[in-house]
Scaffold this motif. Structure first.
Motif, mmCIF file in Angstrom:
data_model
loop_
_atom_site.group_PDB
_atom_site.id
_atom_site.type_symbol
_atom_site.label_atom_id
_atom_site.label_comp_id
_atom_site.label_asym_id
_atom_site.label_seq_id
_atom_site.Cartn_x
_atom_site.Cartn_y
_atom_site.Cartn_z
ATOM 1 N N ALA A 20 -32.426 -50.018 14.358
ATOM 2 C CA ALA A 20 -33.796 -50.007 14.875
ATOM 3 C C ALA A 20 -34.822 -50.191 13.768
ATOM 4 N N SER A 21 -34.462 -49.850 12.542
ATOM 5 C CA SER A 21 -35.414 -50.026 11.441
ATOM 6 C C SER A 21 -35.709 -51.507 11.185
ATOM 7 N N VAL A 22 -34.796 -52.382 11.580
ATOM 8 C CA VAL A 22 -35.036 -53.819 11.443
ATOM 9 C C VAL A 22 -36.149 -54.261 12.392
ATOM 10 N N ILE A 23 -36.221 -53.633 13.551
ATOM 11 C CA ILE A 23 -37.211 -53.999 14.559
ATOM 12 C C ILE A 23 -38.601 -53.464 14.200
ATOM 13 N N LEU A 24 -38.695 -52.535 13.262
ATOM 14 C CA LEU A 24 -39.986 -51.952 12.909
ATOM 15 C C LEU A 24 -40.993 -52.981 12.399
ATOM 16 N N GLY A 44 -42.812 -50.006 18.915
ATOM 17 C CA GLY A 44 -42.742 -48.774 19.705
ATOM 18 C C GLY A 44 -41.340 -48.505 20.214
ATOM 19 N N LEU A 45 -40.638 -49.559 20.616
ATOM 20 C CA LEU A 45 -39.259 -49.415 21.063
ATOM 21 C C LEU A 45 -38.377 -48.917 19.923
ATOM 22 N N ALA A 46 -38.580 -49.457 18.735
ATOM 23 C CA ALA A 46 -37.776 -49.038 17.585
ATOM 24 C C ALA A 46 -38.022 -47.570 17.247
ATOM 25 N N LEU A 103 -36.350 -45.403 19.887
ATOM 26 C CA LEU A 103 -34.899 -45.412 19.699
ATOM 27 C C LEU A 103 -34.480 -44.494 18.563
ATOM 28 N N MET A 104 -35.176 -44.590 17.451
ATOM 29 C CA MET A 104 -34.808 -43.801 16.285
ATOM 30 C C MET A 104 -34.969 -42.305 16.534
ATOM 31 N N PHE A 105 -36.129 -41.904 17.017
ATOM 32 C CA PHE A 105 -36.360 -40.476 17.217
ATOM 33 C C PHE A 105 -35.573 -39.935 18.401
ATOM 34 N N GLY A 106 -35.349 -40.750 19.421
ATOM 35 C CA GLY A 106 -34.535 -40.318 20.551
ATOM 36 C C GLY A 106 -33.091 -40.072 20.154
ATOM 37 N N GLU A 107 -32.555 -40.920 19.322
ATOM 38 C CA GLU A 107 -31.173 -40.740 18.865
ATOM 39 C C GLU A 107 -31.033 -39.501 17.986
ATOM 40 N N ILE A 108 -31.985 -39.292 17.108
ATOM 41 C CA ILE A 108 -31.939 -38.111 16.245
ATOM 42 C C ILE A 108 -32.095 -36.837 17.077
ATOM 43 N N ALA A 109 -33.006 -36.854 18.042
ATOM 44 C CA ALA A 109 -33.209 -35.675 18.889
ATOM 45 C C ALA A 109 -31.968 -35.379 19.732
#
Length: 80
Positions: A35-39, A46-48, A51-57
């Motif tokens: 997802a960091s590539v999409i940043l 916003g999608l990236a 995705l990142m924070f949702g996966e970590i949570a």
């Protein structure tokens, strides 16, 4: 029935925890790196982030909150 102390219980379950945690952590890291590539894209930024924070949570909730809730739900059944 033999009573198991919390330290002994931790010693028993620690190998199980590490075996199950490693693939989950690697999957979460792969999602965050992907997802960091999409940043860089302003449309999908916003999608990236979600995705990142949702996966970590979800990783933290599944590894910390679920065992605590399970212990709290089954604490009275053990006779204490």
């Amino acid at each position: 029935m033999k009573r198991v102390t919390s330290l002994r219980r931790m010693e028993i379950h620690w190998p199980r925890f590490t075996v199950r945690f490693r693939p989950m952590l690697l999957t979460a890291l792969a999602v965050v790196v992907g997802a960091s590539v999409i940043l860089a894209d302003p449309i999908f930024q916003g999608l990236a982030i979600s995705l990142m924070f949702g996966e970590i949570a979800s990783l933290l909730i599944s590894r910390m909150a679920v065992p605590v809730l399970y212990f709290m739900a089954n604490r009275d059944k053990s006779g204490r």
